[in-house]
Design an enzyme around this catalytic site. Structure first.
Site, PDB file in Angstrom:
ATOM      1  N   GLU A   1       0.761  -0.980  -0.080  1.00 33.83           N
ATOM      2  CA  GLU A   1      -0.036  -0.158  -0.058  1.00 33.83           C
ATOM      3  C   GLU A   1       0.965   1.145   0.046  1.00 33.83           C
ATOM      4  O   GLU A   1       2.034   1.228   0.621  1.00 33.83           O
ATOM      5  CB  GLU A   1      -0.845  -0.071   1.178  1.00 33.83           C
ATOM      6  CG  GLU A   1      -1.727   1.102   1.406  1.00 33.83           C
ATOM      7  CD  GLU A   1      -2.689   1.240   2.591  1.00 33.83           C
ATOM      8  OE1 GLU A   1      -3.738   1.665   2.488  1.00 33.83           O
ATOM      9  OE2 GLU A   1      -2.424   0.582   3.534  1.00 33.83           O
TER      10      GLU A   1
ATOM     11  N   LYS B   1      -9.558   1.939  -2.765  1.00 35.40           N
ATOM     12  CA  LYS B   1      -9.787   1.170  -1.327  1.00 35.40           C
ATOM     13  C   LYS B   1     -11.048   1.865  -1.090  1.00 35.40           C
ATOM     14  O   LYS B   1     -11.586   2.949  -0.898  1.00 35.40           O
ATOM     15  CB  LYS B   1      -8.660   1.779  -0.369  1.00 35.40           C
ATOM     16  CG  LYS B   1      -8.799   1.052   1.103  1.00 35.40           C
ATOM     17  CD  LYS B   1      -7.573   1.707   1.785  1.00 35.40           C
ATOM     18  CE  LYS B   1      -7.641   1.128   3.161  1.00 35.40           C
ATOM     19  NZ  LYS B   1      -6.392   1.720   3.999  1.00 35.40           N
TER      20      LYS B   1
ATOM     21  N   CYS C   1      -5.435  -3.247   2.584  1.00 35.83           N
ATOM     22  CA  CYS C   1      -5.262  -3.100   4.194  1.00 35.83           C
ATOM     23  C   CYS C   1      -6.372  -3.207   4.701  1.00 35.83           C
ATOM     24  O   CYS C   1      -6.991  -4.393   5.089  1.00 35.83           O
ATOM     25  CB  CYS C   1      -4.573  -1.533   4.172  1.00 35.83           C
ATOM     26  SG  CYS C   1      -3.739  -1.564   5.830  1.00 35.83           S
TER      27      CYS C   1
END
Length: 277
Positions: free
Chosen positions: A40, A114, A155
């Site tokens: 990330e 994300k 994540c």
């Protein structure tokens, strides 16, 4: 298939991070990796929105993306750029935390923004408000690769198991979870959550990570957990990258996905029930 998980300690200067990232990608490819994955925020780890505005670009103009596309084509590897912080046209001026899959021809095969924003108060001294600077995505992304479907996540997404179940049902055989995980939650939850997502879906989980103390020229410095992980579809840890910046190589037997799903075919056993919100 051999995968290479790149573990970085990125700073808040993209120009400084790019040559380090490129060197690690080349190292992975030289060791036989056909799929290379970076963490990330590969291009910048920063807590300062002002600093980010001064250094970030739109996708079409981003130097890190342009260079890594060229490198993927030169090395003829699939490259999962775990995520880049990128400018957007968001009216509130927020950025995108975008994962990009690049083909061996250097083309962008898939993009994933994300979805779940890391807005938490971990302790009295450690808190995050990702949504203040980043615009959440709203679309699940499954990319086709020579090894089957690749479900793209980032994540904090890992705490939302329904996303992974939906990806598996849509055809994912590999799940990517690039991260910049907090040391506190990393020590408590990182491995457990990744193993759970693998077990629940019968997928391989590949999670390249940021690690260590991240230098900051503006804003507060950050520390991340490291321990890039590769997890098999039966939930076994295949490789752990520890805490040093490095490349972790892992060989994946894709038939293991079918074996795991035959043993416990849970993704086909959903039943409707009353009381769901």
């Amino acid at each position: 298939m051999r995968a290479g998980l790149v573990q970085l300690t990125a700073s808040d200067l993209p120009d400084e991070n790019l040559p380090v990232t490129e060197a690690r990608v080349r190292e992975a490819a030289a060791a036989g990796a056909e799929l290379v994955l970076t963490p990330e925020v590969t291009n910048i780890v920063s807590t300062s929105r002002t600093h980010q505005r001064a250094h970030l670009h739109h996708e079409a103009d981003d130097p890190t993306l342009a260079r890594l596309r060229t490198v993927a084509a030169e090395l003829e590897v699939w490259l999962l750029i775990g995520s880049l912080a990128l400018r957007t046209d968001d009216p509130e001026g927020r950025f995108a935390n975008r994962s990009l899959l690049v083909t061996p021809g250097g083309e962008i095969a898939a993009r994933y923004d994300k979805i779940h924003m890391f807005d938490v108060d971990i302790s009295e001294t450690e808190s995050y408000r990702e949504s203040s600077g980043f615009r959440p995505g709203d679309r699940m992304v499954l990319a086709e690769t020579p090894w089957g479907g690749l479900g793209m996540t980032v994540c904090y997404d890992m705490r939302f198991p329904h996303l992974y179940r939906d990806l598996a049902k849509a055809g994912a055989r590999i799940l990517s979870v690039p991260a910049a995980f907090s040391p506190v939650t990393g020590a408590a939850h990182w491995e457990t959550l990744l193993r759970a997502r693998a077990i629940e879906t019968g997928c391989f989980v590949l999670a390249p990570a940021q690690t260590g103390q991240h230098a900051a020229s503006r804003g507060k410095a950050r520390e991340t957990h490291g321990h890039s992980l590769a997890v098999g579809p039966w939930g076994e840890v295949l490789a752990d990258g520890g805490t040093a910046p490095d490349v972790t190589l892992v060989d994946l037997d894709m038939d293991a996905v079918d074996r795991a799903r035959r043993r416990v075919p849970a993704i086909g056993h959903d039943r409707p029930y009353d009381g769901a919100p």
